[in-house]
Design a protein around this motif. Structure first.
Motif, PDB file in Angstrom:
ATOM      1  N   SER A   1      45.436   2.305 -38.803  1.00 54.42           N
ATOM      2  CA  SER A   1      45.873   1.751 -37.514  1.00 54.42           C
ATOM      3  C   SER A   1      45.162   0.450 -37.162  1.00 54.42           C
ATOM      4  N   THR A   2      44.223   0.016 -37.985  1.00 57.60           N
ATOM      5  CA  THR A   2      43.541  -1.268 -37.738  1.00 57.60           C
ATOM      6  C   THR A   2      44.085  -2.385 -38.614  1.00 57.60           C
ATOM      7  N   ASP A   3      45.133  -2.135 -39.398  1.00 56.97           N
ATOM      8  CA  ASP A   3      45.724  -3.157 -40.260  1.00 56.97           C
ATOM      9  C   ASP A   3      46.210  -4.329 -39.408  1.00 56.97           C
ATOM     10  N   PRO A   4      45.717  -5.563 -39.660  1.00 56.58           N
ATOM     11  CA  PRO A   4      46.095  -6.694 -38.799  1.00 56.58           C
ATOM     12  C   PRO A   4      47.550  -7.104 -38.935  1.00 56.58           C
ATOM     13  N   ASN A   5      48.159  -6.894 -40.109  1.00 58.70           N
ATOM     14  CA  ASN A   5      49.575  -7.246 -40.245  1.00 58.70           C
ATOM     15  C   ASN A   5      50.470  -6.309 -39.440  1.00 58.70           C
ATOM     16  N   LEU A   6      50.108  -5.043 -39.405  1.00 58.94           N
ATOM     17  CA  LEU A   6      50.828  -4.096 -38.545  1.00 58.94           C
ATOM     18  C   LEU A   6      50.626  -4.459 -37.079  1.00 58.94           C
ATOM     19  N   ARG A   7      49.388  -4.775 -36.728  1.00 58.96           N
ATOM     20  CA  ARG A   7      49.080  -5.144 -35.344  1.00 58.96           C
ATOM     21  C   ARG A   7      49.890  -6.360 -34.907  1.00 58.96           C
ATOM     22  N   ASN A   8      49.938  -7.380 -35.750  1.00 58.94           N
ATOM     23  CA  ASN A   8      50.647  -8.601 -35.371  1.00 58.94           C
ATOM     24  C   ASN A   8      52.151  -8.396 -35.313  1.00 58.94           C
ATOM     25  N   THR A   9      52.696  -7.564 -36.203  1.00 56.15           N
ATOM     26  CA  THR A   9      54.124  -7.262 -36.138  1.00 56.15           C
ATOM     27  C   THR A   9      54.454  -6.512 -34.863  1.00 56.15           C
ATOM     28  N   TRP A  10      53.630  -5.548 -34.519  1.00 55.34           N
ATOM     29  CA  TRP A  10      53.803  -4.803 -33.265  1.00 55.34           C
ATOM     30  C   TRP A  10      53.736  -5.762 -32.073  1.00 55.34           C
ATOM     31  N   LEU A  11      52.755  -6.634 -32.072  1.00 57.89           N
ATOM     32  CA  LEU A  11      52.601  -7.601 -30.990  1.00 57.89           C
ATOM     33  C   LEU A  11      53.862  -8.434 -30.807  1.00 57.89           C
ATOM     34  N   LEU A  12      54.378  -8.972 -31.899  1.00 56.52           N
ATOM     35  CA  LEU A  12      55.546  -9.843 -31.817  1.00 56.52           C
ATOM     36  C   LEU A  12      56.765  -9.085 -31.307  1.00 56.52           C
TER      37      LEU A  12
ATOM     38  N   ASP B   1      58.518 -15.875 -36.419  1.00 61.09           N
ATOM     39  CA  ASP B   1      57.180 -15.347 -36.663  1.00 61.09           C
ATOM     40  C   ASP B   1      57.238 -13.905 -37.171  1.00 61.09           C
ATOM     41  N   ILE B   2      58.188 -13.137 -36.648  1.00 63.88           N
ATOM     42  CA  ILE B   2      58.347 -11.754 -37.104  1.00 63.88           C
ATOM     43  C   ILE B   2      58.640 -11.713 -38.595  1.00 63.88           C
ATOM     44  N   PHE B   3      59.433 -12.679 -39.073  1.00 63.41           N
ATOM     45  CA  PHE B   3      59.874 -12.667 -40.468  1.00 63.41           C
ATOM     46  C   PHE B   3      58.992 -13.502 -41.400  1.00 63.41           C
ATOM     47  N   THR B   4      57.769 -13.774 -40.998  1.00 60.91           N
ATOM     48  CA  THR B   4      56.879 -14.489 -41.905  1.00 60.91           C
ATOM     49  C   THR B   4      56.344 -13.542 -42.980  1.00 60.91           C
ATOM     50  N   HIS B   5      55.662 -14.143 -43.959  1.00 59.28           N
ATOM     51  CA  HIS B   5      55.256 -13.409 -45.154  1.00 59.28           C
ATOM     52  C   HIS B   5      54.221 -12.329 -44.878  1.00 59.28           C
TER      53      HIS B   5
ATOM     54  N   MET C   1      65.077  -1.482 -32.175  1.00 63.52           N
ATOM     55  CA  MET C   1      65.508  -0.866 -33.426  1.00 63.52           C
ATOM     56  C   MET C   1      64.449  -1.080 -34.512  1.00 63.52           C
ATOM     57  N   MET C   2      63.867  -2.262 -34.552  1.00 61.88           N
ATOM     58  CA  MET C   2      62.805  -2.531 -35.522  1.00 61.88           C
ATOM     59  C   MET C   2      61.564  -1.695 -35.220  1.00 61.88           C
ATOM     60  N   LEU C   3      61.222  -1.571 -33.941  1.00 61.86           N
ATOM     61  CA  LEU C   3      60.092  -0.726 -33.563  1.00 61.86           C
ATOM     62  C   LEU C   3      60.348   0.729 -33.948  1.00 61.86           C
ATOM     63  N   LEU C   4      61.571   1.193 -33.750  1.00 60.69           N
ATOM     64  CA  LEU C   4      61.930   2.561 -34.122  1.00 60.69           C
ATOM     65  C   LEU C   4      61.789   2.761 -35.623  1.00 60.69           C
ATOM     66  N   ASP C   5      62.288   1.818 -36.398  1.00 62.51           N
ATOM     67  CA  ASP C   5      62.246   1.940 -37.849  1.00 62.51           C
ATOM     68  C   ASP C   5      60.811   1.900 -38.371  1.00 62.51           C
ATOM     69  N   LEU C   6      60.003   1.000 -37.822  1.00 60.98           N
ATOM     70  CA  LEU C   6      58.651   0.803 -38.329  1.00 60.98           C
ATOM     71  C   LEU C   6      57.643   1.785 -37.752  1.00 60.98           C
ATOM     72  N   PHE C   7      57.695   1.975 -36.438  1.00 62.27           N
ATOM     73  CA  PHE C   7      56.644   2.713 -35.735  1.00 62.27           C
ATOM     74  C   PHE C   7      57.124   4.004 -35.070  1.00 62.27           C
ATOM     75  N   GLY C   8      58.442   4.251 -35.081  1.00 65.56           N
ATOM     76  CA  GLY C   8      58.960   5.497 -34.540  1.00 65.56           C
ATOM     77  C   GLY C   8      59.081   5.553 -33.040  1.00 65.56           C
ATOM     78  N   VAL C   9      58.995   4.402 -32.348  1.00 66.95           N
ATOM     79  CA  VAL C   9      59.071   4.393 -30.886  1.00 66.95           C
ATOM     80  C   VAL C   9      59.998   3.275 -30.417  1.00 66.95           C
ATOM     81  N   VAL C  10      60.538   3.439 -29.211  1.00 67.73           N
ATOM     82  CA  VAL C  10      61.200   2.351 -28.509  1.00 67.73           C
ATOM     83  C   VAL C  10      60.659   2.312 -27.088  1.00 67.73           C
ATOM     84  N   PHE C  11      60.792   1.145 -26.464  1.00 73.08           N
ATOM     85  CA  PHE C  11      60.354   0.959 -25.083  1.00 73.08           C
ATOM     86  C   PHE C  11      61.571   0.697 -24.196  1.00 73.08           C
ATOM     87  N   VAL C  12      61.777   1.552 -23.222  1.00 79.16           N
ATOM     88  CA  VAL C  12      62.877   1.396 -22.277  1.00 79.16           C
ATOM     89  C   VAL C  12      62.314   0.753 -21.026  1.00 79.16           C
ATOM     90  N   LYS C  13      62.842  -0.405 -20.699  1.00 78.51           N
ATOM     91  CA  LYS C  13      62.277  -1.180 -19.598  1.00 78.51           C
ATOM     92  C   LYS C  13      63.369  -2.042 -19.002  1.00 78.51           C
TER      93      LYS C  13
END
Length: 562
Positions: A103-114, A59-63, A153-165
Motif C-alpha cells: 500500500s506504500t507503492d508510489p505508482n499506485l498512490r499517484n494513480t489513485w491521486l489522479l 498524466d493517468i496514462f503515463t509510463h 470505472m478505473m477506480l473500480l477495476d484497479l482498487f475495487g471502489v467507487v466514489f459517489v459524490k
C-alpha cells in the motif's frame, strides 16, 4: 488556463486524493464557477469548466502510472533493475511484477491521486455548468458526468471502489462490488443520450460510452464477485456487450486501419479506428513517455535532437514472446503477422542516411540494433547525411556492450543487463521531442474498433459458445491490416485462443491485467512471477489515503490481504 479562480473549497474527496501526495495539511482544490470569472464570454466560461475534467488524462496514462500497473503486473512486461543501477526505485517494479506490491507503492498512490482528483473535478464542473448560459453547457455537463463514471470505472477495476459524490462540499459515499458496478453502469446510461457523435476521439462521445459500457458488461462478473474461484458471466450481460459493440460497428463512423502501426503514429488523432483516446496533440497536452520507456539509452530516434533517447525500461517477457512464436512456428512471426513489427529500414553497419529517411522500426524489436552514432553529444555525419552503425551502450558507460536485445530477461544479474529483453516501440517517437521525455504526440487509445470486435467475439463465446461467429470477428480484424500481408485466417476459436489474439492485437495498450483477471489467468506463473494470491486481483488503497480518512471511522477500509 485562460481564466482566474476565486472560489475555494476543501472537500473530503479532495482530502483523500490530495493531502497524502506531499504529506501536506493545507492543500485545496480550486474550483471555478460562473461568478468567479470576469470579462469572459459564456463559451469561455463553459470551456473553462470542462477543461479540467480531461486535463489529467494524459498524466493517468503515463509510463509510471496506469501503464506500469496494467502492464508490468502481467505476463506482457517486465522491468528489472537495469545494470544494477537503473530502475531500482526501491524494488517497486519488481514487486509489481511479482505481485508483492504494498500500500506504500508510489505508482499506485499517484494513480489513485489522479483518478480521485479527476472525480472531484468532474463533480465541480457538474455543479457549475447548469448555470452557464452557453449552448455547449448541456453537452459538457453530460461529458463531465460521463467522465466521472469513467474515472470511477478505473477506480473500480484497479482498487475495487467507487466514489459517489454530487455536491462538491459533501462527503463521498464509497461503494464496492455490485452496488459500485451498478452505479457506474447507470451513470453511463444516463449521459449517453446527451452526448455528441462528431467531436473526435479526445472527448467522451456516444461511441465512447458504447465502448465503455461493452467493457463494463464484459467485466461485470469480475466486479460483482472479485475473488470468485471462477466467474459467472450472465447471458444478459453478454447480450449487452453484443448490443453495444453492434451499435459501434453498425454506426459506420469507425473503420479498422489497414496499417496497424498508423493507429499509434504521432498524427493519429484522425485515425478512424480510434473511438476514445487521450488527446495528445502537441498544441494541447503532448506529453507521454510510452515511446521512450522501452528503448535503449543508446537509441536516438530523432536526428534533430541528440538528447532524445530511450531509457532502457520494460521489455516483453519471454512468455509473451513465445506466445507469438508458438502460434506461428516454424515461421518467424515478423514475417507472418503485421502487428508483430514493421520494418521501416534495413541498415547495414557503417551506412549513411538522410534525415528524411531516418525512421525507426516499430513493434517488437529484437537482436542487434543500429542507429545514429553519437560522439561528444553530437551525431556523426556523412556530409549532409547521418552515419548509421551498430549501437553499443555508450550512454551507460559500457561501450563494449552491444545494444543487442535478447529473449532472456529476468531479475538475475545477467537477465537484468541493459540490453536484455525484446523491446517495444508501438507508439511513434514524437518528432518534436527534444529530450525523449516530453511531447508524446500520439493519441493513446482507450477504446478502438479492433477491441470492439474482440469484445463482441468474447461475448458470443461466453454466452453460447458461438465459436463460428467469434472466429468471424477475429478473422475480420486480422484481414483488415492490408498495408502489409495480413495475418492468416484462424481456423478455430475458443477462449484461450481469443486471449492470445487480444495479446497480439492489444499488447502495450494497458488492458492486459484486466484481461488476465477476466480470463482467470492472473494467478498464473510467468517469468519471475509465482504468486497465486487471488487477493492481488485488486490493488491496495494507498496507505496515505487510508491515513487521510482516519478521522472518519470505517469510511475507507483497506482491501483484503493488504
Amino acid at each position: 488556463m485562460y481564466y482566474t479562480m476565486k472560489k475555494i473549497f476543501l472537500s473530503s474527496l479532495t482530502i483523500l486524493s490530495l493531502l497524502f501526495l506531499n504529506s501536506c495539511t493545507n492543500l485545496v482544490e480550486q474550483v471555478l464557477d460562473e461568478s468567479s470569472v470576469t470579462g469572459q464570454t459564456d463559451k469561455q466560461i463553459a470551456d473553462g469548466n470542462i477543461a479540467p475534467v480531461y486535463a489529467r488524462l494524459t498524466d493517468i496514462f503515463t509510463h509510471t502510472t496506469y501503464f506500469a500497473i496494467q502492464e508490468i503486473s502481467t505476463d506482457e512486461a517486465i522491468l528489472p533493475y537495469r545494470g544494477g543501477t537503473d530502475w531500482g526505485d526501491n524494488g517497486i517494479y519488481i514487486a509489481m511484477h511479482q505481485h508483492t506490491h504494498t500500500s506504500t507503492d508510489p505508482n499506485l498512490r499517484n494513480t489513485w491521486l489522479l483518478l480521485t482528483q479527476e472525480v472531484s473535478r468532474a463533480v465541480s464542473a457538474m455543479s457549475a455548468l447548469p448555470t452557464v448560459n452557453d449552448p455547449n453547457a448541456k453537452t459538457y455537463l453530460a461529458e463531465a458526468r460521463g467522465m466521472r463514471a469513467y474515472y470511477n470505472m478505473m477506480l473500480l477495476d484497479l482498487f475495487g471502489v467507487v466514489f459517489v459524490k454530487e455536491d462538491p462540499q459533501s462527503i463521498s459515499q464509497v461503494l464496492r462490488g455490485e452496488p459500485a458496478y451498478e452505479y457506474v453502469k447507470n451513470e453511463f446510461l444516463a449521459v449517453e443520450p446527451s452526448l455528441l457523435t462528431t467531436v473526435g476521439p479526445g472527448r467522451l462521445t456516444k461511441g465512447a460510452v458504447w465502448g465503455l459500457l461493452a467493457r463494463l458488461y464484459l467485466n461485470a462478473a469480475v466486479y460483482r464477485d472479485r475473488y470468485a474461484a471462477s466467474f459467472t458471466f450472465k447471458p444478459e450481460d453478454m447480450d449487452k456487450v453484443i448490443e453495444y459493440t453492434d451499435k459501434i460497428i453498425t454506426s459506420g463512423q469507425y473503420q479498422l486501419s489497414p496499417d496497424y502501426f498508423s493507429i499509434f503514429n504521432s498524427d493519429n488523432h484522425d485515425n478512424k479506428e480510434l473511438i476514445f483516446a487521450v488527446d495528445q496533440r502537441a498544441e494541447l497536452n503532448g506529453h507521454n513517455r510510452l515511446a521512450y520507456f522501452s528503448l535503449s539509452g543508446d537509441q536516438f530516434p530523432l536526428p534533430a535532437f541528440p538528447a532524445a533517447n530511450g531509457t532502457d525500461g520494460p521489455a516483453i517477457t519471454p512468455d509473451f514472446y513465445r506466445s507469438w512464436t508458438s502460434a506461428y512456428a516454424p515461421s518467424d512471426p515478423a514475417g507472418v503477422d503485421p502487428r508483430f513489427s514493421k520494418q521501416n529500414w534495413t541498415i547495414p553497419a557503417d551506412s549513411c542516411i538522410s534525415d528524411a529517411n531516418f525512421n525507426f522500426n516499430r513493434g517488437i524489436l529484437r537482436g542487434q540494433q543500429y542507429g545514429l552514432l553519437r560522439v561528444n553529444g553530437a551525431f556523426l555525419r556523412c556530409g549532409n547525411n547521418y552515419k548509421i552503425g551498430k549501437l553499443f551502450n555508450v550512454t551507460r558507460n559500457r561501450p563494449t556492450l552491444p545494444v543487442d536485445f535478447t529473449e532472456q530477461v529476468d531479475f538475475s544479474v545477467a537477465g537484468s543487463n541493459y540490453s536484455t529483453g525484446y523491446r517495444v516501440l508501438k507508439y511513434e517517437f514524437s518528432k518534436k521531442s527534444q529530450s525523449g521525455r516530453n511531447l508524446g504526440d500520439a493519441d493513446i487509445s482507450i477504446v478502438r474498433l479492433a477491441d470492439v470486435y474482440l469484445m463482441r467475439a468474447e461475448a458470443k463465446l461466453r454466452k453460447s459458445n458461438d465459436a463460428a461467429s467469434a472466429l468471424a470477428d477475429v478473422n475480420l480484424v486480422r484481414a483488415a491490416r492490408t498495408a502489409a500481408k495480413p495475418a492468416p485466417a484462424l481456423t478455430a476459436m475458443n477462449l484461450d485462443l481469443l486471449l492470445r489474439e487480444r495479446g497480439f492485437e492489444l499488447y502495450w495498450e494497458m488492458v492486459r491485467r484486466t484481461d488476465l483477471i477476466r480470463f482467470g489467468k492472473y494467478e498464473g506463473t510467468w517469468t519471475e512471477k509465482t504468486n497465486t494470491d487471488k487477493f492481488k486481483r485488486v490493488f491496495p488503497i494507498p496507505q496515505t489515503a487510508i491515513d487521510g480518512a482516519s478521522n472518519l471511522p470505517g469510511y475507507l477500509k483497506q482491501n483484503e490481504s493488504y
